[in-house]
Design a protein around this motif. Structure first.
Motif, PDB file in Angstrom:
ATOM      1  N   VAL A  72       0.693  -1.155   0.140  1.00  0.00           N
ATOM      2  CA  VAL A  72       0.036   0.037  -0.135  1.00  0.00           C
ATOM      3  C   VAL A  72       1.029   1.181   0.035  1.00  0.00           C
ATOM      4  O   VAL A  72       0.548   2.203  -0.628  1.00  0.00           O
ATOM      5  N   ALA A  73       1.993   1.160   0.699  1.00  0.00           N
ATOM      6  CA  ALA A  73       2.890   2.498   0.790  1.00  0.00           C
ATOM      7  C   ALA A  73       3.403   2.823  -0.570  1.00  0.00           C
ATOM      8  O   ALA A  73       3.877   3.881  -0.824  1.00  0.00           O
ATOM      9  N   GLY A  74       3.508   1.884  -1.491  1.00  0.00           N
ATOM     10  CA  GLY A  74       4.212   2.007  -2.777  1.00  0.00           C
ATOM     11  C   GLY A  74       3.029   2.648  -3.689  1.00  0.00           C
ATOM     12  O   GLY A  74       3.366   3.026  -4.809  1.00  0.00           O
ATOM     13  N   ILE A  75       1.871   2.905  -3.313  1.00  0.00           N
ATOM     14  CA  ILE A  75       0.654   3.315  -4.054  1.00  0.00           C
ATOM     15  C   ILE A  75       0.363   4.810  -3.593  1.00  0.00           C
ATOM     16  O   ILE A  75      -0.104   5.001  -2.681  1.00  0.00           O
ATOM     17  N   THR A  76       0.688   5.764  -4.563  1.00  0.00           N
ATOM     18  CA  THR A  76       0.862   7.030  -4.197  1.00  0.00           C
ATOM     19  C   THR A  76      -0.341   7.824  -4.898  1.00  0.00           C
ATOM     20  O   THR A  76      -0.865   9.035  -4.291  1.00  0.00           O
ATOM     21  N   HIS A  77      -0.814   7.375  -5.865  1.00  0.00           N
ATOM     22  CA  HIS A  77      -1.924   8.044  -6.571  1.00  0.00           C
ATOM     23  C   HIS A  77      -3.228   8.005  -5.707  1.00  0.00           C
ATOM     24  O   HIS A  77      -3.467   6.690  -5.137  1.00  0.00           O
TER      25      HIS A  77
ATOM     26  N   LEU B 178      -6.354   8.005  -6.024  1.00  0.00           N
ATOM     27  CA  LEU B 178      -7.433   7.302  -6.446  1.00  0.00           C
ATOM     28  C   LEU B 178      -7.241   5.922  -6.294  1.00  0.00           C
ATOM     29  O   LEU B 178      -7.920   5.213  -5.748  1.00  0.00           O
ATOM     30  N   HIS B 179      -6.034   5.460  -6.858  1.00  0.00           N
ATOM     31  CA  HIS B 179      -5.487   3.974  -6.586  1.00  0.00           C
ATOM     32  C   HIS B 179      -5.514   3.553  -5.116  1.00  0.00           C
ATOM     33  O   HIS B 179      -5.806   2.422  -4.970  1.00  0.00           O
ATOM     34  N   ARG B 180      -4.767   4.491  -4.400  1.00  0.00           N
ATOM     35  CA  ARG B 180      -4.771   4.103  -2.974  1.00  0.00           C
ATOM     36  C   ARG B 180      -6.084   4.105  -2.139  1.00  0.00           C
ATOM     37  O   ARG B 180      -6.142   3.074  -1.472  1.00  0.00           O
ATOM     38  N   ALA B 181      -7.020   4.938  -2.602  1.00  0.00           N
ATOM     39  CA  ALA B 181      -8.363   4.607  -2.016  1.00  0.00           C
ATOM     40  C   ALA B 181      -8.974   3.618  -2.588  1.00  0.00           C
ATOM     41  O   ALA B 181      -9.882   2.996  -1.620  1.00  0.00           O
ATOM     42  N   LEU B 182      -8.935   3.114  -3.900  1.00  0.00           N
ATOM     43  CA  LEU B 182      -9.503   1.870  -4.276  1.00  0.00           C
ATOM     44  C   LEU B 182      -8.839   0.801  -3.480  1.00  0.00           C
ATOM     45  O   LEU B 182      -9.747  -0.245  -3.115  1.00  0.00           O
TER      46      LEU B 182
ATOM     47  N   ASP C 255     -12.799   3.215   9.087  1.00  0.00           N
ATOM     48  CA  ASP C 255     -12.067   3.407  10.313  1.00  0.00           C
ATOM     49  C   ASP C 255     -11.065   4.994  10.016  1.00  0.00           C
ATOM     50  O   ASP C 255     -11.263   5.643   8.823  1.00  0.00           O
ATOM     51  N   ASP C 256     -10.250   5.345  10.988  1.00  0.00           N
ATOM     52  CA  ASP C 256      -9.294   6.663  10.581  1.00  0.00           C
ATOM     53  C   ASP C 256      -8.633   6.527   9.198  1.00  0.00           C
ATOM     54  O   ASP C 256      -8.386   7.642   8.506  1.00  0.00           O
ATOM     55  N   GLU C 257      -7.785   5.293   8.981  1.00  0.00           N
ATOM     56  CA  GLU C 257      -7.194   5.198   7.739  1.00  0.00           C
ATOM     57  C   GLU C 257      -8.285   5.300   6.499  1.00  0.00           C
ATOM     58  O   GLU C 257      -7.755   5.991   5.587  1.00  0.00           O
ATOM     59  N   LEU C 258      -9.088   4.836   6.381  1.00  0.00           N
ATOM     60  CA  LEU C 258      -9.807   4.713   5.279  1.00  0.00           C
ATOM     61  C   LEU C 258     -10.159   6.058   5.245  1.00  0.00           C
ATOM     62  O   LEU C 258     -10.519   6.615   3.940  1.00  0.00           O
ATOM     63  N   HIS C 259     -10.792   6.707   6.166  1.00  0.00           N
ATOM     64  CA  HIS C 259     -11.182   8.094   6.225  1.00  0.00           C
ATOM     65  C   HIS C 259     -10.272   8.960   5.574  1.00  0.00           C
ATOM     66  O   HIS C 259     -10.749   9.891   4.743  1.00  0.00           O
ATOM     67  N   THR C 260      -8.885   8.589   5.863  1.00  0.00           N
ATOM     68  CA  THR C 260      -7.927   9.550   5.648  1.00  0.00           C
ATOM     69  C   THR C 260      -7.715   9.426   4.105  1.00  0.00           C
ATOM     70  O   THR C 260      -7.631  10.607   3.122  1.00  0.00           O
ATOM     71  N   VAL C 261      -7.569   8.313   3.703  1.00  0.00           N
ATOM     72  CA  VAL C 261      -7.299   7.938   2.028  1.00  0.00           C
ATOM     73  C   VAL C 261      -8.643   8.442   1.299  1.00  0.00           C
ATOM     74  O   VAL C 261      -8.745   8.862   0.155  1.00  0.00           O
ATOM     75  N   LEU C 262      -9.727   8.337   1.734  1.00  0.00           N
ATOM     76  CA  LEU C 262     -10.778   8.834   0.887  1.00  0.00           C
ATOM     77  C   LEU C 262     -11.166  10.328   1.039  1.00  0.00           C
ATOM     78  O   LEU C 262     -11.337  10.943   0.041  1.00  0.00           O
ATOM     79  N   LYS C 263     -10.614  10.968   1.976  1.00  0.00           N
ATOM     80  CA  LYS C 263     -10.642  12.318   1.992  1.00  0.00           C
ATOM     81  C   LYS C 263      -9.652  12.905   0.887  1.00  0.00           C
ATOM     82  O   LYS C 263      -9.789  13.870   0.339  1.00  0.00           O
ATOM     83  N   ARG C 264      -8.318  12.256   0.908  1.00  0.00           N
ATOM     84  CA  ARG C 264      -7.280  12.756  -0.013  1.00  0.00           C
ATOM     85  C   ARG C 264      -7.932  12.417  -1.353  1.00  0.00           C
ATOM     86  O   ARG C 264      -7.692  13.093  -2.528  1.00  0.00           O
ATOM     87  N   TRP C 265      -8.528  11.310  -1.639  1.00  0.00           N
ATOM     88  CA  TRP C 265      -9.234  11.272  -3.017  1.00  0.00           C
ATOM     89  C   TRP C 265     -10.191  12.199  -3.439  1.00  0.00           C
ATOM     90  O   TRP C 265     -10.140  12.865  -4.512  1.00  0.00           O
ATOM     91  N   LEU C 266     -11.085  12.465  -2.417  1.00  0.00           N
ATOM     92  CA  LEU C 266     -12.077  13.620  -2.744  1.00  0.00           C
ATOM     93  C   LEU C 266     -11.339  14.804  -2.904  1.00  0.00           C
ATOM     94  O   LEU C 266     -12.149  15.829  -3.679  1.00  0.00           O
TER      95      LEU C 266
END
Length: 343
Positions: free
Chosen positions: A129-134, A136-140, A220-231
Motif C-alpha cells: 500500500v505504501a508504494g501506491i501514491t496516486h 484514487l488508486h490508494r483509495a480503491l 476507520d481513521d485510515e480509510l477516512h484519510t485516504v478517501l478524504k485525499r481522494w475526494l
C-alpha cells in the motif's frame, strides 16, 4: 449480428452465444472469458469441422490438448464453458445435441472452488500500500482491503453511500444521505439493489452487487484519510448518481467499472511480483484477493465469524438482523478493535 435471426441460419454460433450472454446480464469480463475459450476451441478443430458438426471425440481431443499447459482446475473450467455453450445452443435449437455431456462425465479434472491463495502478511501488504501514491488508486485498494467488498460493489458506491464525521467533506459533498446511515457516522452503505443494465439513483449500472441484504461497514481513521485525499482531487461528474469513484485519465469523471479497477490492481501487483499472465487464483493478487485477505485476517484477529460474515454480506437473514439491530456494539466496536493497520 442480431439475436432476432432464426436459429437455422446462425453463421457464427460463438458470436450468437456471446451476444445472448450480454442479454442475460453477464459482465464484459465473463463474456470475454467465454469468447477466448470458445474461439480457441474453434481454432483447434480440424479444417472442415465446426462447433456445429464436432463430435464428442473432437471435444475430448480439445480438452486433452489443454492438459499439461494449464492447471487441472483451469482445464475443468474450460470444459465447463464448452459444455454450457453446447447445452445452451441445443436448448435454443441451433445445435442438435451436446457432445460435451459424455466428456464431462468421464473427466477427472474438477473446478477448484476454494483455491489455496498466496499468503501475504499484514506487514507485506502495508509495504504494498505504501508504494501506491496516486490518491484514487490508494483509495480503491484501501477500500477493498478495509471492507472486503466485491469489486462491483466498490464501483457502485455513490457519494450518498459514504458517511463521515468531517465538516470539510460534509460541506462540500452530499455525503451519507442514505436513511440507513442516519446516526452511523464514518460508515459505508452497500446496497443489494444494483444490477447490470438497471437504473439506480438515476444512473444505469455496469456491475451487480451480489449481496442479498444491505450492509453498513465501518470506516476507520485510515480509510477516512485516504478517501478524504481522494475526494480532494476527485473530478466533477455529470452523473446524477454522484459516483464515489470516477476516472482520472480515460473516462474522466465517469464512474469506474470493475475492469478498470482490475487493471489498476494488476499494475501494482505485477510490480510487486504478485501477478503473472496465466497465473491462477492461487498466484495472482486481484481485487477478489483483497476480499480473501480481509476475511482471513479479520476473522483470525476477532475470532468472530458472525461479524465477518455480516461485513462480507453473506449471512442468513436471522444473523444479519441481529447485527443490523445492534450494529454499534457488535459490528463497529468489534471492527475498530481488530481491523489491521495499512498506513
Amino acid at each position: 449480428m442480431s439475436s432476432t435471426q432464426t436459429t437455422e441460419n446462425v453463421e457464427d454460433p460463438v458470436g450468437y452465444f456471446i451476444e445472448d450472454l450480454l442479454y442475460h446480464g453477464k459482465t464484459d469480463r465473463t463474456r470475454g472469458s467465454y469468447e477466448r475459450v470458445l474461439r480457441r476451441y474453434e481454432a483447434f478443430l480440424d479444417d472442415g469441422t465446426t462447433p456445429r458438426t464436432a463430435t464428442h471425440r473432437d471435444c475430448m481431443a480439445f480438452v486433452h490438448s489443454l492438459r499439461g499447459d494449464l492447471a487441472e482446475s483451469t482445464v475443468a473450467t474450460y470444459a465447463a464453458y464448452l459444455h454450457r455453450f453446447y447445452g445452451y445452443m441445443t436448448e435454443v435449437g441451433v445445435f442438435d445435441g451436446n457432445p460435451m455431456t459424455l466428456v464431462m462425465e468421464e473427466m477427472d479434472e474438477t473446478i477448484d472452488k476454494d483455491p489455496a491463495r498466496r499468503d501475504i502478511s499484514i506487514p507485506r501488504m502495508r509495504s504494498f500500500v505504501a508504494g501506491i501514491t496516486h490518491p484514487l488508486h490508494r483509495a480503491l485498494v484501501c477500500t477493498l482491503l478495509k471492507t472486503g467488498m466485491r469489486v462491483g460493489e466498490l464501483c457502485n458506491l455513490d457519494l450518498r453511500d459514504l458517511s463521515v464525521a468531517d465538516p470539510e467533506l460534509e460541506t462540500t459533498y452530499p455525503l451519507g444521505t442514505r436513511p440507513a446511515l442516519t446516526d452511523r457516522p464514518n460508515s459505508l452503505y452497500v446496497t443489494p439493489d444494483a444490477a447490470v443494465g438497471e437504473e439506480l439513483n438515476g444512473a444505469v449500472r455496469t456491475a451487480s452487487n451480489k449481496r442479498k441484504r444491505e450492509t453498513v461497514i465501518p470506516v476507520d481513521d485510515e480509510l477516512h484519510t485516504v478517501l478524504k485525499r481522494w475526494l480532494a482531487i476527485r473530478p466533477d461528474t455529470t452523473s446524477p448518481a454522484g459516483p464515489l469513484f470516477v476516472g482520472t485519465s480515460e473516462g474522466w469523471g465517469e464512474r469506474l467499472d470493475p475492469q478498470a479497477v482490475r487493471h489498476i490492481v494488476e499494475r501494482y501487483a505485477r510490480d510487486a511480483g504478485w501477478y503473472r499472465t496465466g497465473g491462477g487464483a492461487g498466484e495472482n493478487v486481484t481485487p477478489h484477493y483483497f476480499r480473501h485477505f480481509f476475511t482471513t485476517h479479520l476473522r483470525d484477529r476477532t475470532g468472530d465469524r458472525g461479524v465477518v460474515k455480516y461485513l462480507r454480506g453473506d449471512v442468513a437473514d436471522d444473523v444479519i438482523d441481529t447485527y443490523t439491530h445492534n450494529w454499534g456494539d457488535q459490528v463497529r466496536e468489534t471492527y475498530e478493535a481488530n481491523v489491521y493497520r495499512l498506513l
